[in-house]
Design a protein around this motif. Structure first.
Motif, PDB file in Angstrom:
ATOM      1  N   GLY A 288     -14.095  -1.682 -23.365  1.00  0.00           N
ATOM      2  CA  GLY A 288     -13.085  -0.765 -23.888  1.00  0.00           C
ATOM      3  C   GLY A 288     -12.703   0.374 -22.964  1.00  0.00           C
ATOM      4  N   LYS A 289     -13.099   0.285 -21.690  1.00  0.00           N
ATOM      5  CA  LYS A 289     -12.716   1.323 -20.727  1.00  0.00           C
ATOM      6  C   LYS A 289     -11.579   0.821 -19.851  1.00  0.00           C
ATOM      7  CE  LYS A 289     -17.151   3.648 -20.673  1.00  0.00           C
ATOM      8  NZ  LYS A 289     -18.165   4.368 -19.877  1.00  0.00           N
ATOM      9  N   LYS A 290     -10.961   1.753 -19.141  1.00  0.00           N
ATOM     10  CA  LYS A 290      -9.872   1.372 -18.234  1.00  0.00           C
ATOM     11  C   LYS A 290     -10.388   0.325 -17.258  1.00  0.00           C
ATOM     12  CE  LYS A 290      -6.594   3.232 -14.862  1.00  0.00           C
ATOM     13  NZ  LYS A 290      -5.370   2.857 -15.588  1.00  0.00           N
ATOM     14  N   LEU A 291      -9.659  -0.782 -17.152  1.00  0.00           N
ATOM     15  CA  LEU A 291     -10.085  -1.886 -16.294  1.00  0.00           C
ATOM     16  C   LEU A 291      -9.039  -2.152 -15.215  1.00  0.00           C
ATOM     17  CD1 LEU A 291     -12.056  -4.223 -15.687  1.00  0.00           C
ATOM     18  CD2 LEU A 291     -10.819  -5.606 -17.378  1.00  0.00           C
TER      19      LEU A 291
ATOM     20  N   SER B 167      -4.930  -4.681 -18.406  1.00  0.00           N
ATOM     21  CA  SER B 167      -5.556  -4.180 -17.182  1.00  0.00           C
ATOM     22  C   SER B 167      -4.524  -3.949 -16.082  1.00  0.00           C
ATOM     23  CB  SER B 167      -6.611  -5.175 -16.687  1.00  0.00           C
ATOM     24  OG  SER B 167      -5.994  -6.395 -16.312  1.00  0.00           O
ATOM     25  N   SER B 168      -4.858  -3.057 -15.156  1.00  0.00           N
ATOM     26  CA  SER B 168      -4.044  -2.875 -13.953  1.00  0.00           C
ATOM     27  C   SER B 168      -4.503  -3.879 -12.902  1.00  0.00           C
ATOM     28  CB  SER B 168      -4.200  -1.447 -13.416  1.00  0.00           C
ATOM     29  OG  SER B 168      -3.605  -0.521 -14.301  1.00  0.00           O
ATOM     30  N   LEU B 169      -3.555  -4.338 -12.077  1.00  0.00           N
ATOM     31  CA  LEU B 169      -3.869  -5.346 -11.062  1.00  0.00           C
ATOM     32  C   LEU B 169      -3.586  -4.800  -9.668  1.00  0.00           C
ATOM     33  CD1 LEU B 169      -2.310  -8.591 -12.629  1.00  0.00           C
ATOM     34  CD2 LEU B 169      -4.492  -7.493 -13.150  1.00  0.00           C
ATOM     35  N   VAL B 170      -4.500  -5.089  -8.742  1.00  0.00           N
ATOM     36  CA  VAL B 170      -4.335  -4.689  -7.352  1.00  0.00           C
ATOM     37  C   VAL B 170      -4.618  -5.912  -6.485  1.00  0.00           C
ATOM     38  CG1 VAL B 170      -5.138  -3.194  -5.489  1.00  0.00           C
ATOM     39  CG2 VAL B 170      -5.011  -2.301  -7.822  1.00  0.00           C
ATOM     40  N   GLY B 171      -3.603  -6.393  -5.766  1.00  0.00           N
ATOM     41  CA  GLY B 171      -3.746  -7.595  -4.952  1.00  0.00           C
ATOM     42  C   GLY B 171      -4.663  -7.402  -3.765  1.00  0.00           C
ATOM     43  N   ALA B 172      -5.064  -8.526  -3.164  1.00  0.00           N
ATOM     44  CA  ALA B 172      -6.024  -8.497  -2.057  1.00  0.00           C
ATOM     45  C   ALA B 172      -5.506  -7.730  -0.853  1.00  0.00           C
ATOM     46  CB  ALA B 172      -6.390  -9.924  -1.660  1.00  0.00           C
ATOM     47  N   GLN B 173      -4.200  -7.706  -0.654  1.00  0.00           N
ATOM     48  CA  GLN B 173      -3.636  -6.974   0.481  1.00  0.00           C
ATOM     49  C   GLN B 173      -2.851  -5.743   0.011  1.00  0.00           C
ATOM     50  OE1 GLN B 173      -1.682 -10.086   2.988  1.00  0.00           O
ATOM     51  NE2 GLN B 173      -3.503  -9.884   4.280  1.00  0.00           N
TER      52      GLN B 173
ATOM     53  N   ASP C 126     -15.548   6.117 -15.960  1.00  0.00           N
ATOM     54  CA  ASP C 126     -14.273   6.336 -16.649  1.00  0.00           C
ATOM     55  C   ASP C 126     -13.360   5.133 -16.444  1.00  0.00           C
ATOM     56  OD1 ASP C 126     -14.761   9.088 -17.505  1.00  0.00           O
ATOM     57  OD2 ASP C 126     -14.727   9.540 -15.363  1.00  0.00           O
ATOM     58  N   ALA C 127     -13.541   4.464 -15.308  1.00  0.00           N
ATOM     59  CA  ALA C 127     -12.755   3.269 -14.998  1.00  0.00           C
ATOM     60  C   ALA C 127     -13.665   2.238 -14.355  1.00  0.00           C
ATOM     61  CB  ALA C 127     -11.599   3.617 -14.063  1.00  0.00           C
ATOM     62  N   ILE C 128     -13.393   0.976 -14.624  1.00  0.00           N
ATOM     63  CA  ILE C 128     -14.177  -0.128 -14.067  1.00  0.00           C
ATOM     64  C   ILE C 128     -13.266  -0.959 -13.169  1.00  0.00           C
ATOM     65  CG2 ILE C 128     -15.489  -2.210 -14.601  1.00  0.00           C
ATOM     66  CD1 ILE C 128     -16.103  -0.924 -17.351  1.00  0.00           C
ATOM     67  N   ILE C 129     -13.739  -1.222 -11.958  1.00  0.00           N
ATOM     68  CA  ILE C 129     -12.972  -2.054 -11.025  1.00  0.00           C
ATOM     69  C   ILE C 129     -13.742  -3.341 -10.785  1.00  0.00           C
ATOM     70  CG2 ILE C 129     -11.971  -2.219  -8.715  1.00  0.00           C
ATOM     71  CD1 ILE C 129     -12.039   0.915  -8.706  1.00  0.00           C
ATOM     72  N   LEU C 130     -13.098  -4.461 -11.020  1.00  0.00           N
ATOM     73  CA  LEU C 130     -13.685  -5.770 -10.713  1.00  0.00           C
ATOM     74  C   LEU C 130     -12.937  -6.338  -9.516  1.00  0.00           C
ATOM     75  CD1 LEU C 130     -15.562  -8.145 -11.368  1.00  0.00           C
ATOM     76  CD2 LEU C 130     -13.762  -9.046 -12.849  1.00  0.00           C
TER      77      LEU C 130
ATOM     78  N   THR D 154      -1.036   4.734 -17.241  1.00  0.00           N
ATOM     79  CA  THR D 154      -0.462   3.483 -17.761  1.00  0.00           C
ATOM     80  C   THR D 154      -0.873   2.313 -16.876  1.00  0.00           C
ATOM     81  OG1 THR D 154       1.555   3.811 -16.459  1.00  0.00           O
ATOM     82  CG2 THR D 154       1.538   4.680 -18.707  1.00  0.00           C
ATOM     83  N   ARG D 155      -0.635   1.128 -17.391  1.00  0.00           N
ATOM     84  CA  ARG D 155      -0.944  -0.080 -16.634  1.00  0.00           C
ATOM     85  C   ARG D 155      -0.058  -0.176 -15.397  1.00  0.00           C
ATOM     86  NH1 ARG D 155       0.803  -6.253 -17.862  1.00  0.00           N
ATOM     87  NH2 ARG D 155      -0.938  -7.302 -16.834  1.00  0.00           N
ATOM     88  N   ARG D 156      -0.652  -0.509 -14.243  1.00  0.00           N
ATOM     89  CA  ARG D 156       0.100  -0.669 -13.003  1.00  0.00           C
ATOM     90  C   ARG D 156      -0.226  -2.022 -12.378  1.00  0.00           C
ATOM     91  NH1 ARG D 156       1.900   4.184 -10.980  1.00  0.00           N
ATOM     92  NH2 ARG D 156       3.293   2.834  -9.771  1.00  0.00           N
ATOM     93  N   ILE D 157       0.773  -2.611 -11.722  1.00  0.00           N
ATOM     94  CA  ILE D 157       0.579  -3.902 -11.045  1.00  0.00           C
ATOM     95  C   ILE D 157       1.040  -3.763  -9.600  1.00  0.00           C
ATOM     96  CG2 ILE D 157       1.248  -6.336 -10.965  1.00  0.00           C
ATOM     97  CD1 ILE D 157       1.548  -6.233 -14.001  1.00  0.00           C
ATOM     98  N   PHE D 158       0.124  -3.997  -8.674  1.00  0.00           N
ATOM     99  CA  PHE D 158       0.424  -3.893  -7.247  1.00  0.00           C
ATOM    100  C   PHE D 158       0.082  -5.223  -6.573  1.00  0.00           C
ATOM    101  CE2 PHE D 158      -0.871   0.433  -8.576  1.00  0.00           C
ATOM    102  CZ  PHE D 158       0.316   1.118  -8.298  1.00  0.00           C
TER     103      PHE D 158
END
Length: 399
Positions: free
Chosen positions: A48-51, A72-78, A20-24, A91-95
Protein backbone atom coordinates in the motif's frame (compact mmCIF):
# COMPACT_ATOMS: atom_id res chain seq x y z
CA UNK A 1 19.17 5.21 -9.08
CA UNK A 2 20.58 4.95 -5.55
CA UNK A 3 23.25 7.49 -6.48
CA UNK A 4 20.70 9.99 -7.82
CA UNK A 5 18.31 9.56 -4.90
CA UNK A 6 21.06 10.02 -2.29
CA UNK A 7 22.34 13.11 -4.09
CA UNK A 8 18.79 14.53 -3.95
CA UNK A 9 18.63 14.13 -0.19
CA UNK A 10 16.71 10.86 0.03
CA UNK A 11 17.69 8.08 2.39
CA UNK A 12 17.90 4.41 1.38
CA UNK A 13 16.37 2.39 4.22
CA UNK A 14 16.84 -1.24 5.25
CA UNK A 15 13.29 -2.50 4.71
CA UNK A 16 10.02 -1.34 3.20
CA UNK A 17 8.32 -0.85 6.59
CA UNK A 18 10.56 2.25 6.99
CA UNK A 19 10.04 3.47 3.42
CA UNK A 20 7.86 6.21 1.98
CA UNK A 21 8.37 4.80 -1.51
CA UNK A 22 9.40 1.37 -2.78
CA UNK A 23 11.43 0.93 -5.96
CA UNK A 24 11.58 -2.46 -7.67
CA UNK A 25 14.35 -2.61 -10.27
CA UNK A 26 13.39 -5.44 -12.59
CA UNK A 27 15.21 -7.94 -14.80
CA UNK A 28 13.71 -9.80 -17.74
CA UNK A 29 16.70 -11.73 -19.09
CA UNK A 30 15.13 -15.17 -18.49
CA UNK A 31 11.59 -16.52 -18.18
CA UNK A 32 11.99 -17.68 -14.56
CA UNK A 33 13.45 -14.27 -13.67
CA UNK A 34 10.45 -12.55 -15.22
CA UNK A 35 8.11 -14.79 -13.23
CA UNK A 36 9.87 -13.81 -9.99
CA UNK A 37 9.57 -10.14 -10.96
CA UNK A 38 5.84 -10.50 -11.60
CA UNK A 39 5.33 -12.22 -8.25
CA UNK A 40 7.34 -9.50 -6.49
CA UNK A 41 5.23 -6.75 -8.09
CA UNK A 42 2.08 -8.44 -6.77
CA UNK A 43 3.58 -8.73 -3.26
CA UNK A 44 4.75 -5.10 -3.12
CA UNK A 45 1.39 -3.74 -4.33
CA UNK A 46 -0.27 -5.21 -1.23
CA UNK A 47 1.90 -3.10 1.08
CA UNK A 48 0.00 0.00 0.00
CA UNK A 49 2.95 2.38 -0.35
CA UNK A 50 4.04 4.38 -3.37
CA UNK A 51 5.50 1.89 -5.84
CA UNK A 52 7.97 2.71 -8.61
CA UNK A 53 8.82 -0.12 -11.02
CA UNK A 54 11.99 0.29 -13.05
CA UNK A 55 14.37 -1.66 -15.24
CA UNK A 56 14.32 -4.07 -18.15
CA UNK A 57 10.86 -5.60 -17.65
CA UNK A 58 9.38 -2.09 -17.80
CA UNK A 59 11.17 -1.31 -21.07
CA UNK A 60 10.65 -4.66 -22.79
CA UNK A 61 7.06 -5.38 -21.65
CA UNK A 62 5.49 -2.14 -20.38
CA UNK A 63 1.91 -3.30 -20.99
CA UNK A 64 2.49 -6.35 -18.77
CA UNK A 65 3.80 -4.18 -15.93
CA UNK A 66 0.97 -1.65 -16.27
CA UNK A 67 -1.53 -4.48 -16.09
CA UNK A 68 0.07 -5.92 -12.94
CA UNK A 69 0.28 -2.58 -11.10
CA UNK A 70 -1.90 0.09 -12.78
CA UNK A 71 -1.24 2.68 -10.06
CA UNK A 72 2.57 2.42 -10.04
CA UNK A 73 5.02 4.81 -11.69
CA UNK A 74 7.28 3.32 -14.37
CA UNK A 75 10.90 4.15 -15.14
CA UNK A 76 12.49 2.46 -18.17
CA UNK A 77 15.94 0.88 -18.20
CA UNK A 78 17.43 3.84 -20.08
CA UNK A 79 15.38 6.49 -18.25
CA UNK A 80 16.97 6.18 -14.82
CA UNK A 81 17.71 9.90 -14.54
CA UNK A 82 13.94 10.29 -13.99
CA UNK A 83 13.90 8.22 -10.79
CA UNK A 84 13.91 11.23 -8.45
CA UNK A 85 10.99 12.78 -10.32
CA UNK A 86 9.10 9.48 -10.19
CA UNK A 87 9.66 9.13 -6.43
CA UNK A 88 8.80 12.75 -5.59
CA UNK A 89 5.77 13.16 -7.87
CA UNK A 90 2.41 13.03 -6.04
CA UNK A 91 0.85 11.43 -9.14
CA UNK A 92 1.65 8.42 -11.26
CA UNK A 93 4.44 9.06 -13.80
CA UNK A 94 5.63 6.98 -16.76
CA UNK A 95 9.13 7.47 -18.17
CA UNK A 96 10.01 5.18 -21.07
CA UNK A 97 12.00 7.54 -23.30
CA UNK A 98 15.79 7.31 -23.34
CA UNK A 99 17.48 9.75 -20.98
CA UNK A 100 19.31 12.65 -22.53
CA UNK A 101 21.52 13.18 -19.49
CA UNK A 102 24.13 10.56 -18.60
CA UNK A 103 25.23 10.42 -14.97
CA UNK A 104 27.78 7.73 -14.13
CA UNK A 105 26.21 5.36 -11.60
CA UNK A 106 28.29 3.82 -8.82
CA UNK A 107 27.72 1.19 -6.18
CA UNK A 108 30.13 0.96 -3.26
CA UNK A 109 29.88 -1.88 -0.74
CA UNK A 110 32.69 -2.75 1.66
CA UNK A 111 35.89 -2.85 -0.36
CA UNK A 112 34.28 -3.37 -3.79
CA UNK A 113 33.10 -0.55 -6.04
CA UNK A 114 30.97 -1.40 -9.08
CA UNK A 115 31.15 1.29 -11.75
CA UNK A 116 29.12 0.82 -14.95
CA UNK A 117 30.93 2.35 -17.92
CA UNK A 118 28.18 1.96 -20.54
CA UNK A 119 24.52 1.15 -20.96
CA UNK A 120 23.23 -1.03 -23.80
CA UNK A 121 25.35 -2.88 -26.34
CA UNK A 122 26.27 -2.90 -30.02
CA UNK A 123 25.10 -6.45 -30.68
CA UNK A 124 21.82 -7.92 -31.89
CA UNK A 125 21.63 -11.48 -30.55
CA UNK A 126 18.48 -13.31 -31.57
CA UNK A 127 17.82 -14.69 -28.07
CA UNK A 128 18.27 -11.47 -26.12
CA UNK A 129 15.45 -9.37 -24.66
CA UNK A 130 17.89 -6.98 -22.97
CA UNK A 131 18.59 -5.48 -26.39
CA UNK A 132 14.90 -4.54 -26.60
CA UNK A 133 15.04 -2.92 -23.17
CA UNK A 134 18.32 -1.08 -23.74
CA UNK A 135 18.12 -0.25 -27.41
CA UNK A 136 21.06 2.12 -27.70
CA UNK A 137 24.68 1.90 -26.66
CA UNK A 138 25.45 4.84 -24.39
CA UNK A 139 28.98 5.17 -23.04
CA UNK A 140 29.49 7.25 -19.92
CA UNK A 141 32.04 10.08 -20.26
CA UNK A 142 35.63 8.97 -19.48
CA UNK A 143 36.24 11.84 -17.07
CA UNK A 144 33.08 10.99 -15.14
CA UNK A 145 34.17 7.33 -14.81
CA UNK A 146 37.67 8.33 -13.69
CA UNK A 147 36.19 10.65 -11.06
CA UNK A 148 33.91 7.85 -9.80
CA UNK A 149 36.94 5.54 -9.48
CA UNK A 150 38.91 8.23 -7.62
CA UNK A 151 36.01 8.70 -5.21
CA UNK A 152 35.76 4.95 -4.60
CA UNK A 153 39.48 4.59 -3.92
CA UNK A 154 39.43 7.59 -1.59
CA UNK A 155 36.61 5.86 0.31
CA UNK A 156 38.66 2.68 0.69
CA UNK A 157 37.76 0.52 -2.30
CA UNK A 158 40.41 -2.03 -3.27
CA UNK A 159 38.46 -3.68 -6.10
CA UNK A 160 37.06 -1.62 -8.95
CA UNK A 161 34.64 -3.51 -11.19
CA UNK A 162 34.17 -1.81 -14.55
CA UNK A 163 30.92 -3.23 -15.89
CA UNK A 164 28.58 -3.02 -18.88
CA UNK A 165 26.43 -5.27 -21.03
CA UNK A 166 29.56 -5.37 -23.20
CA UNK A 167 32.64 -3.53 -21.95
CA UNK A 168 34.38 -4.05 -25.31
CA UNK A 169 31.69 -1.85 -26.90
CA UNK A 170 32.67 1.04 -24.67
CA UNK A 171 33.32 4.24 -26.59
CA UNK A 172 31.97 3.15 -29.99
CA UNK A 173 29.43 5.97 -29.71
CA UNK A 174 31.85 8.63 -28.42
CA UNK A 175 34.99 7.86 -30.47
CA UNK A 176 36.83 6.32 -27.52
CA UNK A 177 37.79 2.78 -26.49
CA UNK A 178 37.97 0.47 -23.49
CA UNK A 179 41.80 0.34 -23.50
CA UNK A 180 41.96 4.14 -23.55
CA UNK A 181 39.52 4.32 -20.63
CA UNK A 182 41.46 1.80 -18.52
CA UNK A 183 44.71 3.67 -19.20
CA UNK A 184 42.99 6.81 -17.88
CA UNK A 185 41.88 4.93 -14.75
CA UNK A 186 45.34 3.45 -14.17
CA UNK A 187 46.78 6.95 -13.87
CA UNK A 188 45.07 7.06 -10.46
CA UNK A 189 47.51 6.18 -7.69
CA UNK A 190 46.51 3.73 -4.99
CA UNK A 191 46.35 0.14 -3.80
CA UNK A 192 43.51 -1.23 -5.91
CA UNK A 193 42.70 -3.86 -8.52
CA UNK A 194 40.59 -3.40 -11.66
CA UNK A 195 38.27 -6.13 -12.85
CA UNK A 196 37.26 -5.79 -16.50
CA UNK A 197 33.67 -6.87 -17.04
CA UNK A 198 32.07 -9.04 -19.72
CA UNK A 199 32.96 -8.41 -23.35
CA UNK A 200 31.68 -9.97 -26.56
CA UNK A 201 34.31 -12.04 -28.39
CA UNK A 202 33.92 -10.26 -31.75
CA UNK A 203 34.64 -6.83 -30.27
CA UNK A 204 37.35 -8.16 -27.95
CA UNK A 205 39.13 -9.57 -31.03
CA UNK A 206 39.42 -6.09 -32.51
CA UNK A 207 41.22 -4.69 -29.47
CA UNK A 208 42.91 -7.77 -28.05
CA UNK A 209 46.48 -6.50 -28.41
CA UNK A 210 45.72 -3.37 -26.39
CA UNK A 211 43.65 -5.34 -23.86
CA UNK A 212 46.49 -7.83 -23.32
CA UNK A 213 48.96 -4.99 -22.87
CA UNK A 214 46.72 -3.39 -20.23
CA UNK A 215 46.32 -6.71 -18.38
CA UNK A 216 50.08 -6.78 -17.81
CA UNK A 217 49.66 -3.94 -15.31
CA UNK A 218 49.88 -5.35 -11.77
CA UNK A 219 46.65 -3.52 -10.83
CA UNK A 220 44.51 -5.34 -13.43
CA UNK A 221 43.14 -8.79 -12.58
CA UNK A 222 44.26 -11.45 -15.06
CA UNK A 223 40.62 -12.19 -15.76
CA UNK A 224 38.43 -11.98 -18.85
CA UNK A 225 34.75 -12.82 -19.22
CA UNK A 226 34.17 -13.83 -22.85
CA UNK A 227 30.76 -15.49 -23.45
CA UNK A 228 30.99 -18.12 -26.18
CA UNK A 229 27.28 -19.18 -25.77
CA UNK A 230 27.70 -22.34 -27.91
CA UNK A 231 30.47 -24.59 -29.17
CA UNK A 232 28.71 -25.14 -32.51
CA UNK A 233 29.00 -22.85 -35.52
CA UNK A 234 25.49 -23.54 -36.78
CA UNK A 235 23.94 -22.63 -33.44
CA UNK A 236 26.12 -19.52 -33.19
CA UNK A 237 24.76 -18.44 -36.56
CA UNK A 238 21.17 -19.03 -35.40
CA UNK A 239 21.96 -16.93 -32.31
CA UNK A 240 23.34 -14.18 -34.60
CA UNK A 241 26.71 -14.26 -32.85
CA UNK A 242 29.44 -12.68 -34.98
CA UNK A 243 32.28 -15.21 -34.68
CA UNK A 244 33.01 -18.89 -35.31
CA UNK A 245 34.16 -21.49 -32.80
CA UNK A 246 37.63 -21.52 -34.38
CA UNK A 247 37.90 -17.73 -34.10
CA UNK A 248 36.94 -17.97 -30.43
CA UNK A 249 39.51 -20.70 -29.83
CA UNK A 250 42.23 -18.62 -31.49
CA UNK A 251 41.30 -15.65 -29.30
CA UNK A 252 41.62 -17.72 -26.11
CA UNK A 253 44.88 -19.28 -27.31
CA UNK A 254 46.41 -15.87 -27.99
CA UNK A 255 45.36 -14.51 -24.60
CA UNK A 256 46.68 -17.55 -22.72
CA UNK A 257 49.98 -17.49 -24.61
CA UNK A 258 50.61 -13.90 -23.57
CA UNK A 259 48.98 -13.94 -20.11
CA UNK A 260 49.61 -17.53 -18.87
CA UNK A 261 47.80 -17.04 -15.55
CA UNK A 262 44.64 -15.63 -17.16
CA UNK A 263 41.26 -16.80 -15.86
CA UNK A 264 38.83 -17.22 -18.78
CA UNK A 265 35.20 -17.20 -17.70
CA UNK A 266 32.41 -17.79 -20.21
CA UNK A 267 28.63 -18.03 -20.64
CA UNK A 268 26.90 -20.92 -22.39
CA UNK A 269 23.23 -21.30 -23.33
CA UNK A 270 21.97 -24.88 -23.34
CA UNK A 271 19.06 -25.82 -25.59
CA UNK A 272 18.90 -22.82 -27.91
CA UNK A 273 16.70 -23.50 -30.97
CA UNK A 274 18.67 -25.52 -33.51
CA UNK A 275 20.83 -27.29 -30.93
CA UNK A 276 20.74 -30.98 -31.83
CA UNK A 277 22.78 -33.75 -30.18
CA UNK A 278 25.81 -33.05 -32.37
CA UNK A 279 25.75 -29.34 -31.53
CA UNK A 280 25.37 -30.10 -27.83
CA UNK A 281 28.30 -32.52 -27.94
CA UNK A 282 30.36 -29.87 -29.72
CA UNK A 283 29.67 -27.54 -26.81
CA UNK A 284 30.72 -30.19 -24.28
CA UNK A 285 33.88 -30.74 -26.33
CA UNK A 286 34.69 -27.03 -26.22
CA UNK A 287 34.30 -26.95 -22.42
CA UNK A 288 36.74 -29.86 -22.09
CA UNK A 289 39.19 -28.44 -24.62
CA UNK A 290 39.37 -24.87 -23.34
CA UNK A 291 39.08 -25.78 -19.64
CA UNK A 292 37.21 -22.68 -18.54
CA UNK A 293 37.76 -21.68 -14.91
CA UNK A 294 34.13 -20.67 -14.58
CA UNK A 295 31.04 -21.07 -16.75
CA UNK A 296 27.69 -19.36 -16.32
CA UNK A 297 25.43 -22.09 -17.70
CA UNK A 298 21.85 -21.16 -18.56
CA UNK A 299 19.05 -23.22 -20.03
CA UNK A 300 17.50 -21.35 -22.97
CA UNK A 301 14.13 -19.79 -22.22
CA UNK A 302 11.83 -18.11 -24.70
CA UNK A 303 11.80 -14.32 -24.49
CA UNK A 304 8.92 -12.42 -26.13
CA UNK A 305 9.57 -10.37 -29.27
CA UNK A 306 12.91 -12.05 -30.00
CA UNK A 307 13.78 -13.91 -33.20
CA UNK A 308 14.80 -17.06 -31.33
CA UNK A 309 11.27 -17.28 -29.90
CA UNK A 310 9.94 -17.81 -33.44
CA UNK A 311 12.25 -20.76 -34.17
CA UNK A 312 11.39 -24.46 -33.59
CA UNK A 313 12.13 -25.11 -29.93
CA UNK A 314 14.11 -27.85 -28.19
CA UNK A 315 11.73 -29.79 -25.88
CA UNK A 316 12.02 -28.90 -22.18
CA UNK A 317 12.89 -32.46 -21.01
CA UNK A 318 15.76 -32.54 -23.53
CA UNK A 319 17.02 -29.14 -22.35
CA UNK A 320 16.88 -30.20 -18.71
CA UNK A 321 18.83 -33.41 -19.35
CA UNK A 322 21.45 -31.56 -21.39
CA UNK A 323 21.74 -28.98 -18.62
CA UNK A 324 22.38 -31.75 -16.09
CA UNK A 325 25.10 -33.26 -18.28
CA UNK A 326 26.71 -29.89 -19.04
CA UNK A 327 26.78 -28.96 -15.34
CA UNK A 328 28.56 -32.21 -14.50
CA UNK A 329 31.15 -31.68 -17.24
CA UNK A 330 31.71 -28.08 -16.13
CA UNK A 331 32.12 -29.05 -12.47
CA UNK A 332 34.62 -31.79 -13.35
CA UNK A 333 36.66 -29.45 -15.58
CA UNK A 334 36.66 -26.55 -13.11
CA UNK A 335 37.57 -28.85 -10.20
CA UNK A 336 40.46 -30.25 -12.24
CA UNK A 337 41.73 -26.71 -12.99
CA UNK A 338 41.40 -25.55 -9.39
CA UNK A 339 43.00 -28.73 -8.00
CA UNK A 340 46.26 -27.71 -9.64
CA UNK A 341 46.51 -24.87 -7.09
CA UNK A 342 46.53 -27.22 -4.06
CA UNK A 343 49.85 -27.00 -2.23
CA UNK A 344 50.85 -23.72 -3.85
CA UNK A 345 51.28 -20.33 -2.20
CA UNK A 346 49.21 -17.46 -3.53
CA UNK A 347 49.04 -13.73 -2.95
CA UNK A 348 45.42 -12.81 -2.24
CA UNK A 349 43.63 -9.49 -1.73
CA UNK A 350 40.82 -9.69 0.83
CA UNK A 351 37.57 -8.12 -0.40
CA UNK A 352 34.54 -9.67 1.35
CA UNK A 353 33.43 -11.38 4.53
CA UNK A 354 32.41 -14.99 4.06
CA UNK A 355 30.41 -17.43 6.16
CA UNK A 356 31.25 -18.64 9.67
CA UNK A 357 33.87 -16.00 10.33
CA UNK A 358 35.81 -16.59 7.12
CA UNK A 359 37.04 -13.99 4.69
CA UNK A 360 37.04 -14.10 0.88
CA UNK A 361 40.02 -12.94 -1.09
CA UNK A 362 40.90 -12.96 -4.76
CA UNK A 363 44.01 -14.23 -6.48
CA UNK A 364 45.53 -12.01 -9.16
CA UNK A 365 43.52 -14.03 -11.70
CA UNK A 366 40.31 -13.45 -9.72
CA UNK A 367 39.73 -16.93 -8.31
CA UNK A 368 37.97 -16.68 -4.91
CA UNK A 369 39.92 -18.02 -1.93
CA UNK A 370 38.25 -18.67 1.43
CA UNK A 371 40.52 -18.01 4.42
CA UNK A 372 39.39 -18.78 7.98
CA UNK A 373 42.25 -17.41 10.08
CA UNK A 374 42.12 -13.77 8.97
CA UNK A 375 39.45 -11.08 9.35
CA UNK A 376 40.72 -7.83 7.86
CA UNK A 377 39.50 -6.51 4.50
CA UNK A 378 41.61 -4.70 1.93
CA UNK A 379 44.89 -6.45 2.65
CA UNK A 380 47.25 -8.45 0.47
CA UNK A 381 48.04 -11.68 2.30
CA UNK A 382 50.05 -14.80 1.52
CA UNK A 383 47.95 -17.94 1.57
CA UNK A 384 48.78 -21.62 1.19
CA UNK A 385 46.07 -23.33 -0.89
CA UNK A 386 44.90 -26.45 0.95
CA UNK A 387 41.60 -27.39 -0.76
CA UNK A 388 39.73 -26.81 -4.00
CA UNK A 389 36.19 -27.06 -5.27
CA UNK A 390 34.87 -26.40 -8.76
CA UNK A 391 33.78 -22.96 -7.53
CA UNK A 392 36.63 -21.71 -5.31
CA UNK A 393 39.83 -22.41 -3.38
CA UNK A 394 40.42 -22.72 0.40
CA UNK A 395 43.60 -21.63 2.08
CA UNK A 396 45.52 -20.92 5.27
CA UNK A 397 47.33 -17.72 6.12
CA UNK A 398 51.11 -17.96 5.87
CA UNK A 399 52.45 -16.19 8.95
Amino acid sequence: MMTLLKESGHEIVENYSQADAIILNTCAVRLETEERMKQRIKELRKIGKKLVIAGCLVSSEPALVMNLAPESSLVGAQSVDKIVEAVESPTRRIFLEDSKELITPRVFEGKISIIPIADGCAGDCNFCITKLARKKLRSYPPRSIVNAVKEAITNGAVEIELTAQDTAAYGLDINYSLPELIKDVLEIEGNYMIRIGMMTPELAMKEIDDIIEIMKDRRVYKFLHLPVQSGDDRVLKLMNRKYTVDEYKQLIKEIRNKIPLVNITTDIIIGHPGEDEEAFNNTLGLIKELKFERIHLAMYSIRPNTKSALMPQVPDPVKKERMRIANKVYEDVAYSVHSEYIGSNSLVITTEYGKKGSIIGRTINYIPVIVKDYNKLGDWINVKITEASFFDLRGQLIQ
